[in-house]
Write a protein that holds these residues in place. Structure first.
Motif, short mmCIF file in Angstrom:
data_model
loop_
_atom_site.label_atom_id
_atom_site.label_comp_id
_atom_site.label_asym_id
_atom_site.label_seq_id
_atom_site.Cartn_x
_atom_site.Cartn_y
_atom_site.Cartn_z
N LEU A 92 -12.58 -11.78 13.17
CA LEU A 92 -12.96 -11.86 11.76
C LEU A 92 -14.45 -11.59 11.61
N PRO A 93 -14.89 -10.35 11.84
CA PRO A 93 -16.32 -10.05 11.72
C PRO A 93 -16.77 -10.15 10.27
N ASP A 94 -17.99 -10.65 10.09
CA ASP A 94 -18.54 -10.74 8.74
C ASP A 94 -18.79 -9.37 8.14
N ILE A 95 -19.24 -8.44 8.98
CA ILE A 95 -19.60 -7.10 8.51
C ILE A 95 -19.11 -6.06 9.52
N ILE A 96 -18.58 -4.96 9.00
CA ILE A 96 -18.38 -3.76 9.81
C ILE A 96 -19.07 -2.63 9.06
N GLU A 97 -19.91 -1.88 9.75
CA GLU A 97 -20.62 -0.81 9.06
C GLU A 97 -20.67 0.44 9.93
N ARG A 98 -20.83 1.58 9.27
CA ARG A 98 -20.91 2.85 10.00
C ARG A 98 -22.31 3.04 10.58
N ASP A 99 -22.35 3.46 11.83
CA ASP A 99 -23.62 3.79 12.49
C ASP A 99 -23.42 5.12 13.20
N ASP A 100 -24.10 6.15 12.71
CA ASP A 100 -23.92 7.51 13.23
C ASP A 100 -22.45 7.91 13.20
N GLY A 101 -21.78 7.56 12.10
CA GLY A 101 -20.40 7.96 11.91
C GLY A 101 -19.37 7.09 12.61
N GLU A 102 -19.80 6.08 13.35
CA GLU A 102 -18.87 5.23 14.10
C GLU A 102 -18.97 3.80 13.59
N TRP A 103 -17.84 3.12 13.49
CA TRP A 103 -17.83 1.75 13.00
C TRP A 103 -18.38 0.79 14.06
N VAL A 104 -19.24 -0.11 13.62
CA VAL A 104 -19.82 -1.13 14.48
C VAL A 104 -19.66 -2.48 13.78
N ALA A 105 -19.20 -3.49 14.51
CA ALA A 105 -18.95 -4.82 13.93
C ALA A 105 -20.11 -5.76 14.22
#
Length: 495
Positions: A92-105
């Motif tokens: 249950l990650p608080d945030i998932i965001e794109r970094d250089d086109g790849e999802w990072v949690a």
């Protein structure tokens, strides 16, 4: 569970399989930490810009998981409140965001993202985001080697999860997988778990149950200075206090230690402490003359700080103890900050008091006071210079009773050498039945919210007793005899 196993595997076992009747009440300080963590998370997530997919209001787990998969496959930039599932693994990650086109949690934490060395990721945070990263990778939406934490400073700290964590070359990803297997074993009831006596136990609702278990087993963490990692290293040859007391340790000065990672001299000291614990009527002793004596004027110094308010230092307490022709006199002096606006003035007044008489000896307990004064100086540079702080804590005048005297040169028949433990050992006690630094922080929070002068007075009385305890420990140290390590086994008469 992976994070919790990294902190204490025994707590996880008790949470899943323990008798709820054995739980201790959750302390006011722990509740304050929870509240502060929730507030910090809400503030950080509320500041996320437009375009985020926010799933936090989706209560149904299946609905949230499906919505997460849909968002991962969309052109969204940020996902809040995601749910990741693969087999028996849940994240249950608080945030998932794109970094250089790849999802990072990542996760939002109210603590520091880095370990005490300021370089390595904090382990319990790192394994949690490594777990998220693995789930994302298995779902086909990210790399298993990247994750981040937004710590109490509000900044993102990215973790290289492919990095080596220990000297044995273990990867964070490997450590996380091992912890997951351990969590499964505890969940399924087919894996052993061991408690360990440590400072973190004070915040746990299983403290009473766990400490009774450790005493029953004679666990080596009952020995002052033996933590979980040292205990685990000792297990093959000394699985208990008694076994360590009986251990045949080479006496040659240059002998090699039989315990990996524990030097021979350190091992001998642990054995001396084990023998003290097992010797009826054992007395503390100094390993060499301590060079301590009553001074004409002593200033016993202690501070109280609130980590939930950016380490606001809200109270400086000093016991001014003097020897004169008519005997000893004591006066307690305190400088209180009712809030952030009062911190500067309380610091300035304390500096003035501590530096007014350069002949007075200053005593404090542990490095926290010096570290905190360095922090205060960086905040209020007009009050004093960095050099002023270093002069104040010059070891010729200021003595850290714990690190300068007790730890290097004394031994006690106690499970730890905290000021609470040693002061009570020499006959001192606190007036408040709930006396602790954690309680003081909770009281201060209540005082800030209510303005109740009775709560303020309770904080002051606790601090007053802390500095009186410092004086009691100093007197105990001055009276401590210089003795050789205890004979073993104890005489039958002693038994």
């Amino acid at each position: 569970m992976i994070r919790d196993v990294a902190i204490c595997e025994r707590r996880v076992r008790h949470d899943l399989h323990g008798d709820p009747a054995g739980r201790d009440p959750v302390s006011a300080f722990v509740q304050l930490l929870w509240e502060g963590g929730r507030q910090h998370e809400e503030i950080v997530l509320a500041a996320i810009g437009e375009g985020a997919v926010d799933l936090r209001d989706l209560a149904d787990p299946d609905h949230r998981f499906v919505a997460t998969i849909d968002a991962l496959g969309s052109d969204a930039r940020i996902i809040l409140g995601a749910r990741l599932e693969v087999d028996d693994r849940l994240g249950l990650p608080d945030i998932i965001e794109r970094d250089d086109g790849e999802w990072v949690a990542g996760d939002v934490k109210s603590g520091c993202a880095l370990d005490a060395d300021g370089k390595r990721p904090r382990l319990e945070y790192a394994v949690q985001v490594a777990h998220y990263a693995e789930l994302l990778a298995d779902l086909g939406h990210g790399s298993p080697n990247a994750g981040f934490v937004i710590g109490r400073d509000g900044e993102r700290t990215f973790y290289d999860l492919s990095a080596r964590w220990r000297r044995d070359g273990a990867l964070l990803t490997d450590i996380t997988a091992t912890l997951a297997d351990q969590a499964r074993g505890i969940r399924d009831g087919n894996s052993e778990s061991r408690g360990a006596l440590s400072a973190i136990c004070k915040l746990c609702h299983w403290q009473t149950v766990c400490k009774a278990e450790l005493k029953e087993a004679g666990d080596a963490t009952l020995i002052a200075g033996v933590g979980r990692s040292v205990r685990d290293a000792l297990l093959p040859i000394a699985p208990s206090v008694r076994a360590l007391a009986d251990l045949d340790i080479p006496v040659a000065p240059a002998a090699k230690s039989p315990v990996t990672g524990v030097g021979i001299e350190r091992l001998r000291r642990f054995q001396d402490r084990a023998r003290l614990l097992l010797t009826p009527g054992a007395q503390p002793y100094a390993r060499k003359p301590l060079g301590l004596a009553r001074a004409a004027r002593e200033l016993h110094f202690d501070i109280e700080a609130d980590p939930s308010r950016d380490n606001l230092i809200y109270l400086h307490g000093i016991l001014d103890r003097r020897l004169g022709p008519d005997g000893q006199t004591e006066k307690y002096v305190q400088f209180f900050a009712d809030g952030p606006t009062g911190e500067r003035d309380a610091f300035a007044a304390t500096m003035d008091f501590l530096t007014a008489d350069q002949s007075a000896m200053i005593y404090y307990y542990s490095k926290y006071e010096r570290t905190s004064f360095r922090l205060l100086q960086s905040r209020y540079r007009e009050v004093c210079s960095p050099e002023d702080i270093e002069r104040l804590f010059d070891p010729k005048r200021a003595i850290d009773l714990l690190f300068d005297v007790i730890m290097p040169d004394t031994e006690w028949p106690t499970h730890n050498v905290s000021i609470k433990t040693l002061a009570r050992y020499v006959g001192f006690d606190w007036r408040d039945t709930d006396a602790s630094g954690a309680s003081s922080i909770a009281w201060y929070d209540a005082y800030v919210k209510s303005g109740d002068p009775a709560i303020r007075e309770r904080i002051v009385i606790y601090n007053c007793d802390d500095v009186r305890a410092s004086a009691a420990v100093l007197d105990g140290l001055i009276a401590l005899p210089v003795l050789p390590p205890p004979a073993w086994p104890p005489s039958r008469a002693g038994c």
